[in-house]
Design a protein around this motif. Structure first.
Motif, PDB file in Angstrom:
ATOM      1  N   GLY A  12     -15.447  -7.159 -45.266  1.00 10.46           N
ATOM      2  CA  GLY A  12     -16.846  -7.219 -45.626  1.00 10.46           C
ATOM      3  C   GLY A  12     -17.654  -8.272 -44.843  1.00 10.46           C
ATOM      4  O   GLY A  12     -18.935  -8.438 -45.081  1.00 10.46           O
ATOM      5  N   GLY A  14     -18.187  -7.830 -41.409  1.00 11.86           N
ATOM      6  CA  GLY A  14     -18.611  -7.252 -40.322  1.00 11.86           C
ATOM      7  C   GLY A  14     -17.714  -6.990 -39.075  1.00 11.86           C
ATOM      8  O   GLY A  14     -18.454  -6.622 -37.951  1.00 11.86           O
ATOM      9  N   ARG A 147     -20.413 -10.268 -49.457  1.00 14.26           N
ATOM     10  CA  ARG A 147     -19.430  -9.399 -49.345  1.00 14.26           C
ATOM     11  C   ARG A 147     -19.654  -8.393 -50.271  1.00 14.26           C
ATOM     12  O   ARG A 147     -19.454  -7.048 -49.918  1.00 14.26           O
ATOM     13  N   GLU A 149     -21.949  -7.542 -52.081  1.00 14.24           N
ATOM     14  CA  GLU A 149     -23.064  -6.951 -52.259  1.00 14.24           C
ATOM     15  C   GLU A 149     -23.303  -5.686 -51.124  1.00 14.24           C
ATOM     16  O   GLU A 149     -23.658  -4.537 -51.305  1.00 14.24           O
ATOM     17  N   ARG A 150     -22.342  -6.291 -50.166  1.00 17.52           N
ATOM     18  CA  ARG A 150     -22.548  -5.314 -48.940  1.00 17.52           C
ATOM     19  C   ARG A 150     -21.614  -4.039 -49.300  1.00 17.52           C
ATOM     20  O   ARG A 150     -21.927  -2.904 -48.867  1.00 17.52           O
ATOM     21  N   ARG A 151     -20.323  -4.340 -49.874  1.00 21.37           N
ATOM     22  CA  ARG A 151     -19.489  -3.177 -50.318  1.00 21.37           C
ATOM     23  C   ARG A 151     -20.114  -2.218 -51.104  1.00 21.37           C
ATOM     24  O   ARG A 151     -20.033  -1.081 -50.995  1.00 21.37           O
ATOM     25  N   ASN A 153     -23.473  -1.393 -51.605  1.00 23.94           N
ATOM     26  CA  ASN A 153     -24.431  -0.838 -50.928  1.00 23.94           C
ATOM     27  C   ASN A 153     -24.097   0.207 -50.148  1.00 23.94           C
ATOM     28  O   ASN A 153     -24.425   1.440 -50.124  1.00 23.94           O
ATOM     29  N   GLN A 154     -22.919  -0.111 -49.630  1.00 24.35           N
ATOM     30  CA  GLN A 154     -22.086   1.028 -48.734  1.00 24.35           C
ATOM     31  C   GLN A 154     -21.792   2.094 -49.393  1.00 24.35           C
ATOM     32  O   GLN A 154     -21.633   3.491 -49.138  1.00 24.35           O
ATOM     33  N   SER A 198     -23.107 -14.615 -43.394  1.00 27.89           N
ATOM     34  CA  SER A 198     -23.561 -14.405 -44.698  1.00 27.89           C
ATOM     35  C   SER A 198     -25.134 -14.366 -44.634  1.00 27.89           C
ATOM     36  O   SER A 198     -25.677 -13.520 -45.228  1.00 27.89           O
ATOM     37  N   ASN A 201     -27.906 -10.885 -39.539  1.00 28.03           N
ATOM     38  CA  ASN A 201     -27.675  -9.532 -39.535  1.00 28.03           C
ATOM     39  C   ASN A 201     -26.830  -9.103 -38.275  1.00 28.03           C
ATOM     40  O   ASN A 201     -26.450 -10.053 -37.504  1.00 28.03           O
TER      41      ASN A 201
END
Length: 218
Positions: A12, A14, A147, A149-151, A153-154, A198, A201
């Protein structure tokens, strides 16, 4: 030795996206070591192999029928690109990766990816164990909350409804397992350039990584 760039870190942060961008930038080959472990985990689940059955585990690792082709992952000819990204496979991958005999069986397979003109290797111990003499080592990190939150959204983009609290717990448990395993624990190489993603982008992360590579003459 061929020029090797390693990109390590937990899930997570990147790593995969950065590694692909660095491949485009350098023209190097790409090693997604996580996909190798996830493919092994997929095989363990599909074949219902008991983690206590070391001979069968090692045999599968040594003969793993995996092919990376045009961005796809094939297992015994079956496209498992999407299947190896689910949480069950991810959790199993973390478990099998903690087994010394399994890591030893997959070590040479990973080393074989180093071919001209060079290699970008994405994983958790690329710069410490697999390619300790790599020309440039990157280590990405980010908070567990970011991480997760990114997961989420994915997964939402894939039409999957998930619980962010559970995803956060899963990530923290996986970190604990990866950082404290007896063999190849998840730690930055002493000479790694560490980037906290964190609040960055992917373009900002890439620029930092590119500057580091340029300083290394890559």
């Amino acid at each position: 030795m061929h020029t090797i760039v390693t990109v390590d870190g937990p899930s997570g942060v990147g790593k995969g996206t950065l590694a692909q961008l660095l491949c485009d930038y350098t023209g190097f080959h790409f090693l997604d070591s996580g996909a190798i472990y996830r493919t092994l985990a997929y095989g363990v689940i599909a074949k219902n192999i008991d983690l206590a059955n070391m001979p069968e585990l090692v045999n599968l690792a040594e003969s793993l029928p995996v092919i990376f082709e045009s961005g796809r992952v094939l297992f015994d000819g079956k496209d498992i690109t999407t299947a190896i990204r689910n949480e069950e496979v991810a959790a199993m991958a973390s478990k099998v990766a903690a087994i010394p005999e399994v890591r030893a069986a997959l070590l040479q397979r990973q080393k074989d990816f180093a071919q001209a003109p060079g290699l970008v290797a994405d994983g958790r111990d690329m710069g410490t164990i697999v390619f300790p003499k790599a020309h440039a080592k990157l280590f990405l990190k980010a908070s567990a909350e970011v991480r997760a939150e990114r997961r989420v959204n994915q997964l939402k983009n894939q039409g999957v409804t998930v619980n962010i609290a559970q995803i956060t717990r899963d990530i923290m448990e996986r970190d604990e397992r990866d950082q404290n395993r007896s063999v190849s624990p998840l730690v930055p190489a002493q000479d790694a350039f560490i980037i906290d993603t964190s609040d960055l982008n992917i373009d900002q992360v890439f620029e930092k990584a590119k500057e580091f590579l340029q300083k290394r003459g890559i």
